[in-house]
Write a protein that holds these residues in place. Structure first.
Motif, short mmCIF file in Angstrom:
data_model
loop_
_atom_site.label_atom_id
_atom_site.label_comp_id
_atom_site.label_asym_id
_atom_site.label_seq_id
_atom_site.Cartn_x
_atom_site.Cartn_y
_atom_site.Cartn_z
N THR A 295 0.37 -1.55 0.14
CA THR A 295 0.02 0.23 0.20
C THR A 295 1.68 0.85 0.16
O THR A 295 0.48 2.14 -0.73
CB THR A 295 -0.87 0.29 0.75
OG1 THR A 295 -1.91 -1.10 1.51
CG2 THR A 295 -1.51 0.74 1.52
N VAL A 296 1.90 1.47 0.93
CA VAL A 296 2.82 2.52 0.43
C VAL A 296 3.48 2.83 -0.11
O VAL A 296 3.17 3.49 -1.39
CB VAL A 296 3.71 2.39 1.89
CG1 VAL A 296 5.09 3.29 2.04
CG2 VAL A 296 3.16 2.24 3.51
N ARG B 210 3.99 5.89 -5.32
CA ARG B 210 4.23 5.75 -7.49
C ARG B 210 2.80 6.56 -7.50
O ARG B 210 2.72 7.04 -8.55
CB ARG B 210 3.53 4.05 -7.58
CG ARG B 210 4.16 2.92 -7.25
CD ARG B 210 3.97 1.73 -8.09
NE ARG B 210 4.77 1.18 -7.98
CZ ARG B 210 4.86 0.17 -8.24
NH1 ARG B 210 4.03 -0.21 -8.42
NH2 ARG B 210 5.79 -0.91 -8.31
N LEU B 211 1.58 6.92 -6.78
CA LEU B 211 0.69 7.96 -7.25
C LEU B 211 1.05 9.43 -6.60
O LEU B 211 0.68 10.16 -7.72
CB LEU B 211 -0.13 7.22 -6.53
CG LEU B 211 -1.37 5.90 -6.78
CD1 LEU B 211 -2.64 5.98 -5.97
CD2 LEU B 211 -2.23 6.30 -8.13
N LEU B 212 1.97 9.50 -5.92
CA LEU B 212 2.34 11.01 -5.49
C LEU B 212 3.28 10.56 -6.20
O LEU B 212 3.08 11.97 -6.96
CB LEU B 212 2.95 10.59 -4.35
CG LEU B 212 3.15 11.65 -3.40
CD1 LEU B 212 2.47 12.98 -2.98
CD2 LEU B 212 4.55 11.77 -2.79
N GLY B 213 4.48 10.34 -6.81
CA GLY B 213 5.32 10.71 -7.78
C GLY B 213 4.15 11.06 -9.41
O GLY B 213 4.81 11.38 -9.97
N ALA C 104 11.17 9.50 -9.93
CA ALA C 104 12.12 8.66 -8.85
C ALA C 104 11.18 8.47 -7.37
O ALA C 104 11.01 7.56 -7.23
CB ALA C 104 13.43 9.92 -8.36
N VAL C 105 10.20 9.38 -7.24
CA VAL C 105 9.16 9.47 -6.66
C VAL C 105 8.64 7.92 -6.96
O VAL C 105 7.55 6.89 -5.90
CB VAL C 105 8.32 10.14 -5.74
CG1 VAL C 105 7.40 9.52 -5.11
CG2 VAL C 105 9.01 11.08 -5.33
N LEU D 171 13.32 -0.72 -4.53
CA LEU D 171 13.70 -0.99 -2.51
C LEU D 171 12.56 -1.87 -1.74
O LEU D 171 13.51 -2.58 -1.13
CB LEU D 171 13.79 0.86 -2.30
CG LEU D 171 14.21 1.76 -1.79
CD1 LEU D 171 13.98 2.75 -1.81
CD2 LEU D 171 16.17 0.93 -2.30
N ALA D 172 11.56 -2.06 -1.98
CA ALA D 172 10.20 -2.83 -1.67
C ALA D 172 11.30 -4.30 -2.28
O ALA D 172 11.13 -5.07 -1.65
CB ALA D 172 9.44 -2.94 -2.21
N GLY D 173 11.32 -4.04 -3.68
CA GLY D 173 11.51 -6.06 -4.70
C GLY D 173 12.87 -6.35 -4.15
O GLY D 173 13.77 -7.08 -3.65
#
Length: 108
Positions: A52-53, A58-61, A92-93, A100-102
């Protein structure tokens, strides 16, 4: 007990029915065999909160990229540096949290 009725069991009418041997099918265990070959283990693709984060970032970016493009298109033509920086920051966002999650999932 020996003879032709050694493996027989009565059916619902009381008649003897020979039990059929279990047939071997090579495709039954292919997925577990391939998991062993590749060293895979049964893991979750990520926690719900983490995913979710990442999607929120991704949406914020995406919003930041759209704002950068709007800043570039709706202001004077000489202003290129600031919208370019905003678009690159938005990209980048969008990309870095997923990477990083991957990486965290790969290393854990």
């Amino acid at each position: 007990m020996s003879g032709p009725t050694a493996g027989a069991s009565p059916d619902r009418h009381g008649r003897l029915a020979l039990e059929r041997p279990q047939q071997f099918c090579p495709w039954d265990d292919i997925s577990s065999g391939m998991d062993e070959v590749f060293g895979r283990r049964d893991t979750n693709t990520g926690s719900g909160v983490g995913r979710t984060v990442v999607w929120g970032l991704r949406l914020l970016g995406l919003v930041i990229v759209v704002l950068g493009l709007a800043l570039w298109l709706l202001t004077s033509a000489g202003l290129v540096l600031l919208p370019g920086v905003v678009v690159v920051a938005g990209l980048a966002v969008m990309v870095i949290p997923g990477l990083l999650a991957g990486l965290v999932e790969l290393l854990s």
